[in-house]
Write a protein that holds these residues in place. Structure first.
Motif, short mmCIF file in Angstrom:
data_model
loop_
_atom_site.label_atom_id
_atom_site.label_comp_id
_atom_site.label_asym_id
_atom_site.label_seq_id
_atom_site.Cartn_x
_atom_site.Cartn_y
_atom_site.Cartn_z
N MET A 1 -10.33 -2.52 -5.98
CA MET A 1 -9.24 -1.96 -6.56
C MET A 1 -8.32 -2.09 -5.76
O MET A 1 -8.12 -1.86 -4.74
CB MET A 1 -9.63 -0.54 -6.92
N GLY A 2 -6.95 -2.22 -6.32
CA GLY A 2 -5.75 -2.15 -5.65
C GLY A 2 -4.79 -1.44 -6.40
O GLY A 2 -4.63 -1.44 -7.74
N ILE A 3 -4.10 -0.58 -5.76
CA ILE A 3 -3.08 0.27 -6.11
C ILE A 3 -1.77 0.03 -5.39
O ILE A 3 -1.48 -0.06 -4.34
CB ILE A 3 -3.37 1.95 -5.66
N MET A 4 -0.84 -0.24 -6.40
CA MET A 4 0.55 -0.93 -5.92
C MET A 4 1.59 0.36 -5.99
O MET A 4 1.52 1.24 -6.87
CB MET A 4 1.26 -1.84 -6.82
N GLU A 5 2.10 0.36 -4.82
CA GLU A 5 3.39 1.33 -4.81
C GLU A 5 2.79 2.74 -4.94
O GLU A 5 3.38 3.63 -5.84
CB GLU A 5 4.59 1.24 -5.90
N PRO A 6 2.02 3.10 -3.83
CA PRO A 6 1.56 4.72 -4.11
C PRO A 6 2.50 5.58 -3.34
O PRO A 6 2.49 6.87 -3.61
CB PRO A 6 0.21 4.79 -3.34
N ARG A 7 3.36 4.83 -2.62
CA ARG A 7 4.24 5.69 -1.90
C ARG A 7 3.86 6.76 -1.06
O ARG A 7 4.59 8.09 -1.23
CB ARG A 7 5.43 6.05 -2.85
N VAL A 8 2.69 6.70 -0.35
CA VAL A 8 2.45 7.42 0.68
C VAL A 8 2.80 7.40 1.93
O VAL A 8 2.69 6.31 2.57
CB VAL A 8 0.94 7.55 0.43
N MET A 9 3.07 8.53 2.64
CA MET A 9 3.44 8.28 4.18
C MET A 9 2.05 8.25 4.76
O MET A 9 1.03 9.00 4.70
CB MET A 9 4.31 9.68 4.48
N LEU A 10 2.32 7.97 6.20
CA LEU A 10 1.09 7.70 6.87
C LEU A 10 0.24 9.13 7.18
O LEU A 10 -0.77 8.86 7.01
CB LEU A 10 1.52 7.09 8.46
N PRO A 11 0.93 10.23 7.53
CA PRO A 11 0.07 11.30 7.65
C PRO A 11 -0.47 11.71 6.68
O PRO A 11 -1.58 12.57 6.74
CB PRO A 11 1.15 12.35 8.10
N ASN A 12 -0.14 11.54 5.55
CA ASN A 12 -0.78 11.71 4.22
C ASN A 12 -2.06 10.77 3.60
O ASN A 12 -2.54 11.20 2.59
CB ASN A 12 0.09 12.09 3.13
N ILE A 13 -2.22 9.62 4.34
CA ILE A 13 -2.70 8.76 3.77
C ILE A 13 -4.40 9.17 3.62
O ILE A 13 -5.15 9.03 2.46
CB ILE A 13 -3.08 7.54 4.67
N ALA A 14 -4.92 9.88 4.71
CA ALA A 14 -6.18 10.45 4.67
C ALA A 14 -6.38 11.38 3.51
O ALA A 14 -7.45 11.54 2.75
CB ALA A 14 -6.58 11.00 6.00
N VAL A 15 -5.37 12.21 3.37
CA VAL A 15 -5.57 13.28 2.19
C VAL A 15 -5.72 12.69 0.80
O VAL A 15 -6.39 13.10 0.02
CB VAL A 15 -4.27 14.20 2.48
N VAL A 16 -4.85 11.62 0.70
CA VAL A 16 -4.74 10.87 -0.76
C VAL A 16 -6.06 10.16 -0.89
O VAL A 16 -6.62 10.34 -1.96
CB VAL A 16 -3.73 10.03 -0.69
N GLU A 17 -6.79 9.58 0.11
CA GLU A 17 -7.84 9.00 -0.13
C GLU A 17 -9.23 9.86 -0.47
O GLU A 17 -9.93 9.56 -1.36
CB GLU A 17 -8.17 8.12 1.32
N GLU A 18 -9.11 11.01 0.41
CA GLU A 18 -10.08 12.02 0.14
C GLU A 18 -10.02 12.67 -1.48
O GLU A 18 -10.91 12.89 -2.10
CB GLU A 18 -9.82 13.04 1.20
N GLY A 19 -8.48 12.65 -1.87
CA GLY A 19 -8.19 13.26 -3.25
C GLY A 19 -8.73 12.63 -4.54
O GLY A 19 -8.81 13.03 -5.33
N LEU A 20 -8.80 11.03 -3.97
CA LEU A 20 -9.39 10.15 -5.35
C LEU A 20 -10.78 10.75 -5.56
O LEU A 20 -11.05 10.34 -6.47
CB LEU A 20 -9.18 8.72 -4.64
N GLY A 21 -11.48 11.39 -4.70
CA GLY A 21 -12.86 11.61 -4.92
C GLY A 21 -13.54 10.54 -5.35
O GLY A 21 -14.92 10.71 -6.12
N MET A 22 -13.54 9.40 -4.58
CA MET A 22 -14.57 8.10 -4.99
C MET A 22 -15.72 8.13 -3.74
O MET A 22 -15.07 7.65 -2.69
CB MET A 22 -13.64 7.06 -5.10
N ARG A 23 -16.61 8.76 -3.73
CA ARG A 23 -17.71 8.57 -3.09
C ARG A 23 -18.03 7.43 -2.31
O ARG A 23 -18.18 6.42 -3.52
CB ARG A 23 -18.81 9.52 -3.26
N ASP A 24 -18.42 7.10 -1.42
CA ASP A 24 -18.79 5.73 -0.69
C ASP A 24 -17.75 4.56 -1.04
O ASP A 24 -17.95 3.45 -0.71
CB ASP A 24 -20.04 5.48 -1.51
#
Length: 371
Positions: A1-24
């Protein structure tokens, strides 16, 4: 899966990835190439092995293989810059990757922020500026082929109404020749816009359909080969009975069989014949170089050279006829161009699904082509 232009800053990357709720799932982004993440890719790490090869401000390239085996696919996810000057870096990268990825199936997809032709826009500025040629020129020089597409043509909308409404086709999916040969039924579906002003792209790499015997087609190159006229005379001289029309059709069927056998003997697998002839010619040249006074070696070298030249001419004629490109006049030996054109034409004209009267959609090759 590719997401274009999520416009996320570096400190928030981990929070966004976790928030997607996609286990494994494992994620990678190009956030280190600018103040904001422009491309984020993710994959199910239980099913796929992904190796990141290259990333830049406008692309991420990776190799993807299934953990249970299967063919490697190289994918470049693209998010083109909004300015034509910055997009030059992307165009240079794709053209360079053409030679790097010749031997692997290569898929290129995403938001290029560019159109290919005038019909890819509706509303807004109607001028065609010189920099707008850069994208189609890049696709041509990279020898990329449009994946068969369905769904929306215009993939971006500015969400305005009336005369202020602007539609553009900015999202694309391409494959190189290697990918199209492996998956001739590859398809990109441009879906409806929901939470974005862009259409999502769903790409499927369908397996090759089962082998079907090719229908008879007359090849122009036969007329220039030795034995062609004798073959036609032999077929036309066979005895036939019935009325004149019945005798004609009977002789045509006989001629078809004779020409099919003539093709097997002289021109089937033409590219393999060319490769073998080239190898023999090189061997003859090497032998002549070691025995320059040997008259038989000189004659062998000339014979092999003439055979190679004749087969190259036949190969070019074959691909030119099958690609239906008749206007090219760039010079001799355009075989590779005609071959690419044939591959593109076959992929573009391929029928991957049919809708029955009941509304049911079938993708079974036997239902699509029952003959």
């Amino acid at each position: 899966m590719g997401i274009m232009e999520p416009r996320v800053m570096l400190p928030n990357i981990a929070v966004v990835e976790e928030g997607l709720g996609m286990r494994d799932w494992t994620f990678f982004s190009n956030v280190y190439h600018g103040p904001l993440c422009r491309i984020m890719i993710g994959w199910n790490s239980n099913m796929l092995e992904v190796t990141i090869l290259s990333s830049g401000g406008q692309w991420v390239t990776c190799d993807i293989t299934r953990k249970d085996g299967g063919q490697l696919v190289r994918v470049t996810f693209v998010y083109g810059s909004s300015t034509s000057v910055e997009r030059q870096e992307l165009w240079h990268y794709l053209k360079y990757q053409k030679s790097v990825n010749d031997s692997v199936p290569w898929l290129v997809t995403g938001d290029f922020n560019a159109i290919m032709r005038v019909t890819d826009r509706q509303g807004g500025d109607s001028n065609w500026y010189r920099h707008m040629e850069d994208f189609p020129n890049c696709v041509h020089e990279s020898e990329l082929i449009h994946l068969a597409a369905e769904g929306h043509h215009f993939t971006w909308h500015n969400r305005q109404q009336g005369t202020a409404s602007i539609l553009r086709k900015l999202d694309w999916a391409f494959g190189n020749q290697h990918l199209i040969r492996l998956w001739p039924q590859a398809k990109a579906t441009f879906q409806a816009r929901i939470d974005s002003d862009h259409s999502p792209i769903h790409i499927t790499l369908s397996p090759k359909p089962p082998y079907q015997r090719a229908r008879f087609k007359f090849l122009n190159l036969w007329a220039d080969q030795d034995g062609y006229e004798e073959t036609v005379r032999a077929a036309w001289g066979t005895e036939a009975h019935g009325n004149p029309f019945s005798r004609l059709t009977s002789k045509l069927r006989t001629l078809k069989g004779h020409l099919s056998n003539f093709h097997k003997r002289n021109s089937s697998h033409i590219s393999s014949r060319v490769a073998q002839a080239e190898k023999k010619w090189k061997e003859a040249q090497d032998f002549l170089d070691q025995h320059p006074q040997d008259l038989e070696a000189g004659q062998w070298e000339r014979d092999m050279g003439n055979q190679y030249s004749a087969l190259r001419k036949a190969e070019e004629s074959f691909y030119k006829q099958r690609s239906r490109v008749n206007w090219l006049q760039l010079g001799d030996r355009n075989t590779s161009f005609f071959h690419r054109s044939l591959l593109h034409r076959r992929h573009r004209n391929g029928i991957t699904s049919l809708c029955r009267d009941t509304g049911e959609v079938t993708r079974n090759p036997e239902d699509i082509d029952p003959y």
